[in-house]
Structures are given as C-alpha cells and as structure tokens.
Design a protein around this motif. Structure first.
Motif, mmCIF file in Angstrom:
data_model
loop_
_atom_site.group_PDB
_atom_site.id
_atom_site.type_symbol
_atom_site.label_atom_id
_atom_site.label_comp_id
_atom_site.label_asym_id
_atom_site.label_seq_id
_atom_site.Cartn_x
_atom_site.Cartn_y
_atom_site.Cartn_z
ATOM 1 N N LEU A 57 0.835 -1.198 0.000
ATOM 2 C CA LEU A 57 0.000 0.000 0.000
ATOM 3 C C LEU A 57 0.871 1.250 0.000
ATOM 4 O O LEU A 57 0.621 2.202 -0.756
ATOM 5 N N LEU B 166 -9.994 -0.255 -0.284
ATOM 6 C CA LEU B 166 -9.348 -1.506 0.080
ATOM 7 C C LEU B 166 -10.321 -2.677 -0.022
ATOM 8 O O LEU B 166 -11.489 -2.555 0.345
ATOM 9 N N THR C 289 -12.343 -0.504 5.238
ATOM 10 C CA THR C 289 -12.160 -0.746 3.805
ATOM 11 C C THR C 289 -11.689 0.504 3.070
ATOM 12 O O THR C 289 -11.719 0.537 1.838
ATOM 13 N N CYS D 126 -8.475 3.636 3.120
ATOM 14 C CA CYS D 126 -7.290 4.328 3.630
ATOM 15 C C CYS D 126 -7.488 5.796 3.267
ATOM 16 O O CYS D 126 -7.615 6.124 2.083
ATOM 17 N N PHE E 183 -6.795 -0.551 -4.123
ATOM 18 C CA PHE E 183 -5.797 -1.560 -3.753
ATOM 19 C C PHE E 183 -6.410 -2.919 -4.068
ATOM 20 O O PHE E 183 -7.410 -3.315 -3.468
ATOM 21 N N PHE F 255 -6.771 -6.660 1.784
ATOM 22 C CA PHE F 255 -5.929 -5.915 2.728
ATOM 23 C C PHE F 255 -6.045 -6.470 4.147
ATOM 24 O O PHE F 255 -5.080 -6.484 4.891
#
Length: 268
Positions: free
Chosen positions: A101, A113, A147, A149, A183, A187
């Motif tokens: 990440l 995520l 979920t 960032c 991403f 994660f």
C-alpha cells in the motif's frame, strides 16, 4: 511525518487482540513509517494486559463511547498522513500489505481496500467495483471504514455512542475526496464473531434508529457537496427511509419487530 496511523477500537476482545497486533508488527514495512493507536473503550476483560506485550502500541482510553467515540480519540491523536482503521477482532491479510500500500500511494485522498470476509461457511473475497467517485457514492457496498485508507486532513469525526457510525463518516470522506485509487488484493481479514456489535443477528430498536439517523444525515452531504446530490439522493432512495420509519412506528406502537420482513438481505 508518519505515513500511516492504524486506529484500533476495542471492547472486550481479548481473545483476538494478539493476532490482530501480530499481523501489524510482522509487516515488512519499516516500523518508523506507521504507528498503532489502540483505544480501549473501558473493557472489563484482560485486553489491556495483552496489549502490554506490544510496547510500541500507543494506548488510549474512552468510556463506553462505542467504536465511533474510540476511533475519534485515535483520529485526534494520530500523527500519520493516512488513517487506517482495523477492528481488534480482525487482522491484516498478509505481512506485506502495508508495504504494498505504501509503495502504491501517490498522494491520493482515499484508497479503496478489498478484504476477505470470514463466514461460518468459509472465506469470501469482497471486492468493490473500480469506478469513479460518483459511482462509489451511489453504489459502494461496504461503508465500513476499515475498507478505506484516508488522508487525515479530509475526514470528519464519527458520531459517538451509536451503531452504524461508518455510514456518514465514510460517505463524507468519499465526497470530500478529489483523488482516489484502488488496492486490488485483500488488505485485511474480517472475522466472523457471533455477538459483535454490528455482526449480531438481532437488530434492536436502537440499531434501527441509529441506522435510520445515519441515512437521514446524508441529506447534509447533499447540501455540502452538491456535485454528489443526485448520487446521494439515489442512495437514500435505495435505503428506503419510509419503510424504515414504518418499521420503527410499528415497533413502538405494537412491539413487533418487522425489520427482517423487508431488510434481511440488505443489512448495513
């Protein structure tokens, strides 16, 4: 400046904390690039004794403010450019996801995520559709803050002492973002824990009221972010406020909970 502040709210999850923290401190990313803020919401078990095994954890305390209030304490103390939220009964999916990440981020406001959802019948890979922010506002399936960032400087605070506090918080962050990315791999691992605050099979009157209020608050976003008004109104329509109000009226007039009659397939 630190890259990440990992914020972990906790209430009586002593059984899972060690695995959660081990998944963070076994990461290949340089430990100087992230911090861990563990906010204990007045647990009555041995949670804090377990956290003491990890001397680098910054421990904060709240007094039954629920997850939103605990996360707020973490946000206020966070020194990282980006916020990551992880529940104390969940854990990172592999020991290099933070490094991946970190290497991917290019100053975006928000990174979406994916995660693995553990169920009684196995694990399901949960992946959001890659699309623009307007689509995400209207259609994103998972509003849970782990979920995402998110840059610290674009977030608002959570509502405290309520359930489903992620609804307004997450949609505010999406509306307030200018740049974004995805991403691709899982994660973190979302653990199935019977009886957890929002994982329980019973939907209480308070939970029904709280989710109703959270959805209603999206009208504030229509006013603050008019560019997303149409998407927000469509999302509100899909969440069937009138039906939810009817359910509440039925409950308080007859004490009959009809929530599952209409919403058992569309829980937040």
């Amino acid at each position: 400046m630190l890259s990440f502040s990992i914020i972990i709210p906790n209430y009586n999850k002593e059984k899972y904390i060690e695995e959660c923290l081990n998944s963070i401190y076994s990461q290949t990313l340089d430990k100087n690039k992230f911090e861990v803020l563990f906010i204990d919401d007045n647990s009555s078990d041995n949670s804090l004794d377990i956290v003491k095994k990890f001397p680098n954890v910054k421990v904060l305390h709240t007094n039954r403010l629920l997850a939103g209030g605990a996360r707020n304490a973490g946000i206020k103390a966070a020194q990282g450019k980006y916020l990551l939220f992880l529940d104390s009964d969940d854990f990172l999916a592999s020991n290099d996801v933070l490094e991946k990440l970190y290497n991917q981020i290019n100053d975006e406001d928000i990174i979406f995520l994916n995660y693995n959802r553990q169920t009684e019948n196995g694990t399901i890979f949960m992946q959001e559709k890659k699309s623009d922010l307007n689509y995400q506002v209207e259609n994103i399936k998972t509003l849970a803050c782990p979920t995402k960032c998110i840059k610290k400087d674009i977030v608002t605070l959570f509502d405290e002492k309520v359930y489903y506090e992620d609804v307004y918080f997450t949609l505010y962050a999406i509306c307030n973002s200018k740049t974004y990315s995805f991403f691709d791999e899982p994660f973190y691992e979302y653990r199935y824990v019977p009886g957890s605050i929002t994982k329980t099979e019973e939907i209480s009157p308070k939970k029904m009221i709280d989710v109703f209020i959270q959805i209603t608050k999206l009208y504030y976003l229509c006013d603050e972010f008019p560019e997303y008004k149409d998407a927000l109104l469509k999302r509100i329509e899909k969440d069937k406020l009138k039906d939810r109000l009817d359910i509440l009226n039925t409950y308080f007039s007859t004490e009959r909970n009809t929530f599952y009659d209409k919403f058992k397939k569309n829980l937040h």
